[in-house]
Design a protein around this motif. Sequence first.
Motif, PDB file in Angstrom:
ATOM      1  N   VAL A  93      52.720  40.691  50.031  1.00 40.62           N
ATOM      2  CA  VAL A  93      53.502  41.028  48.844  1.00 40.62           C
ATOM      3  C   VAL A  93      52.716  42.101  48.089  1.00 40.62           C
ATOM      4  O   VAL A  93      51.486  42.034  47.997  1.00 40.62           O
ATOM      5  CB  VAL A  93      53.721  39.786  47.949  1.00 40.62           C
ATOM      6  N   VAL A  94      53.429  43.086  47.566  1.00 38.85           N
ATOM      7  CA  VAL A  94      52.785  44.207  46.885  1.00 38.85           C
ATOM      8  C   VAL A  94      53.110  44.189  45.399  1.00 38.85           C
ATOM      9  O   VAL A  94      54.280  44.098  45.010  1.00 38.85           O
ATOM     10  CB  VAL A  94      53.232  45.553  47.509  1.00 38.85           C
ATOM     11  N   ARG A  95      52.074  44.261  44.593  1.00 40.05           N
ATOM     12  CA  ARG A  95      52.236  44.370  43.137  1.00 40.05           C
ATOM     13  C   ARG A  95      52.398  45.846  42.792  1.00 40.05           C
ATOM     14  O   ARG A  95      51.543  46.675  43.145  1.00 40.05           O
ATOM     15  CB  ARG A  95      51.000  43.790  42.431  1.00 40.05           C
ATOM     16  N   VAL A  96      53.501  46.185  42.126  1.00 34.50           N
ATOM     17  CA  VAL A  96      53.817  47.583  41.793  1.00 34.50           C
ATOM     18  C   VAL A  96      53.799  47.748  40.277  1.00 34.50           C
ATOM     19  O   VAL A  96      54.597  47.119  39.575  1.00 34.50           O
ATOM     20  CB  VAL A  96      55.195  47.984  42.359  1.00 34.50           C
ATOM     21  N   SER A  97      52.891  48.580  39.788  1.00 38.80           N
ATOM     22  CA  SER A  97      52.728  48.777  38.345  1.00 38.80           C
ATOM     23  C   SER A  97      53.117  50.194  37.949  1.00 38.80           C
ATOM     24  O   SER A  97      52.503  51.164  38.423  1.00 38.80           O
ATOM     25  CB  SER A  97      51.277  48.515  37.928  1.00 38.80           C
ATOM     26  N   ILE A  98      54.152  50.314  37.105  1.00 40.03           N
ATOM     27  CA  ILE A  98      54.472  51.610  36.488  1.00 40.03           C
ATOM     28  C   ILE A  98      53.449  51.812  35.372  1.00 40.03           C
ATOM     29  O   ILE A  98      53.290  50.954  34.497  1.00 40.03           O
ATOM     30  CB  ILE A  98      55.898  51.620  35.914  1.00 40.03           C
ATOM     31  N   LEU A  99      52.738  52.946  35.408  1.00 46.58           N
ATOM     32  CA  LEU A  99      51.632  53.171  34.485  1.00 46.58           C
ATOM     33  C   LEU A  99      52.020  54.106  33.340  1.00 46.58           C
ATOM     34  O   LEU A  99      53.013  54.835  33.434  1.00 46.58           O
ATOM     35  CB  LEU A  99      50.444  53.762  35.248  1.00 46.58           C
ATOM     36  N   ASP A 100      51.204  54.083  32.283  1.00 44.97           N
ATOM     37  CA  ASP A 100      51.428  55.021  31.184  1.00 44.97           C
ATOM     38  C   ASP A 100      51.014  56.422  31.626  1.00 44.97           C
ATOM     39  O   ASP A 100      50.535  56.626  32.753  1.00 44.97           O
ATOM     40  CB  ASP A 100      50.677  54.569  29.918  1.00 44.97           C
ATOM     41  N   GLU A 101      51.184  57.404  30.755  1.00 44.52           N
ATOM     42  CA  GLU A 101      50.924  58.800  31.124  1.00 44.52           C
ATOM     43  C   GLU A 101      49.483  59.037  31.553  1.00 44.52           C
ATOM     44  O   GLU A 101      49.188  59.948  32.328  1.00 44.52           O
ATOM     45  CB  GLU A 101      51.285  59.736  29.964  1.00 44.52           C
ATOM     46  N   SER A 102      48.564  58.208  31.061  1.00 40.17           N
ATOM     47  CA  SER A 102      47.151  58.366  31.437  1.00 40.17           C
ATOM     48  C   SER A 102      46.900  57.903  32.868  1.00 40.17           C
ATOM     49  O   SER A 102      45.871  58.211  33.472  1.00 40.17           O
ATOM     50  CB  SER A 102      46.260  57.560  30.488  1.00 40.17           C
ATOM     51  N   GLY A 103      47.867  57.139  33.449  1.00 37.96           N
ATOM     52  CA  GLY A 103      47.702  56.618  34.795  1.00 37.96           C
ATOM     53  C   GLY A 103      46.786  55.418  34.859  1.00 37.96           C
ATOM     54  O   GLY A 103      46.278  55.070  35.926  1.00 37.96           O
ATOM     55  N   ARG A 104      46.597  54.745  33.705  1.00 32.50           N
ATOM     56  CA  ARG A 104      45.659  53.611  33.675  1.00 32.50           C
ATOM     57  C   ARG A 104      46.332  52.292  33.308  1.00 32.50           C
ATOM     58  O   ARG A 104      46.171  51.290  33.983  1.00 32.50           O
ATOM     59  CB  ARG A 104      44.536  53.894  32.675  1.00 32.50           C
ATOM     60  N   GLU A 105      47.103  52.279  32.217  1.00 32.19           N
ATOM     61  CA  GLU A 105      47.639  51.017  31.700  1.00 32.19           C
ATOM     62  C   GLU A 105      49.033  50.701  32.250  1.00 32.19           C
ATOM     63  O   GLU A 105      49.932  51.545  32.199  1.00 32.19           O
ATOM     64  CB  GLU A 105      47.706  51.072  30.163  1.00 32.19           C
TER      65      GLU A 105
END
Length: 281
Positions: A93-105
Amino acid sequence: SNAMKLTCAACEDGYRKFIAVGGDGTVHDVLEGIMSFLEACSRDGRDVCLSDFTLSVIPLGSGNDWIKTAGIPHDIEKAASLLTEGKVARQDVVRVSILDESGREPMHVSYMANVGGVGLDARVCEIVNRKKEQGRRGKQLYVSALLYCIRHRVPIRAKVICDGETVFDGKYLSMAFGVGKYSGGGMRQTPLAVLDDGLLDITVIPDIPIWTIAKEVPKLFTGTFHKVDVLTMTKCREVLVLPHSEADSEPVEVDGEVIGRAPVRMQVMDDKVNVIMTDRR
């Protein structure tokens, strides 16, 4: 979604075995329900893990791509017989995180059971989902949407970082990320993916001439797409897609559902979910 809420509530009631009756979207929603429950358990300090759960599928949807990798037949009766006769295996299973503009949060988190994509792949999903809402069905939906997106393509720029190493940096048309082999009504963008190897298969299609794309499209359906020289293909446990600029931020799809826009991080989880599949794969 309703399936997600029902699954999450059933998890709270102690259920650990689920049958997704539908297509890839239903499989995705049931998995999301399980993961939502597990996130709540993690916050509360409850000792429950992903491998406590078993997922099986009775295919009724318009897009049934996950079942192809698992070897589950389209025939409903044969698929139902696997509930007692099938093999219990484990899958990533893959956890997919849409990040903020900084690419961190992380701004939004989703979970993937099959294949996801960034760019043209996600744009195809947007068009197909709109057509489905209008009552349209069939494999031709994906093919016509793909051809439309290729004709109207606008190359965008991004950096792709796999397990800390940059594997691609420049203009691209589309990216696919999969633990399964099939997506988009039978296309194999990640033809070498293995459901349980702990790795995410990645395919980046760079900005190439339209006649080159047209020539290679048949390989998407024959399982030989990995033989196309111009592609960037690799496997890893974690991938980060960072657009060069805000104008390069493309939609992201997971199991056929558009969940946001890049930057995005995809991580294969340490634990696996149990799935019922055929022995004859």
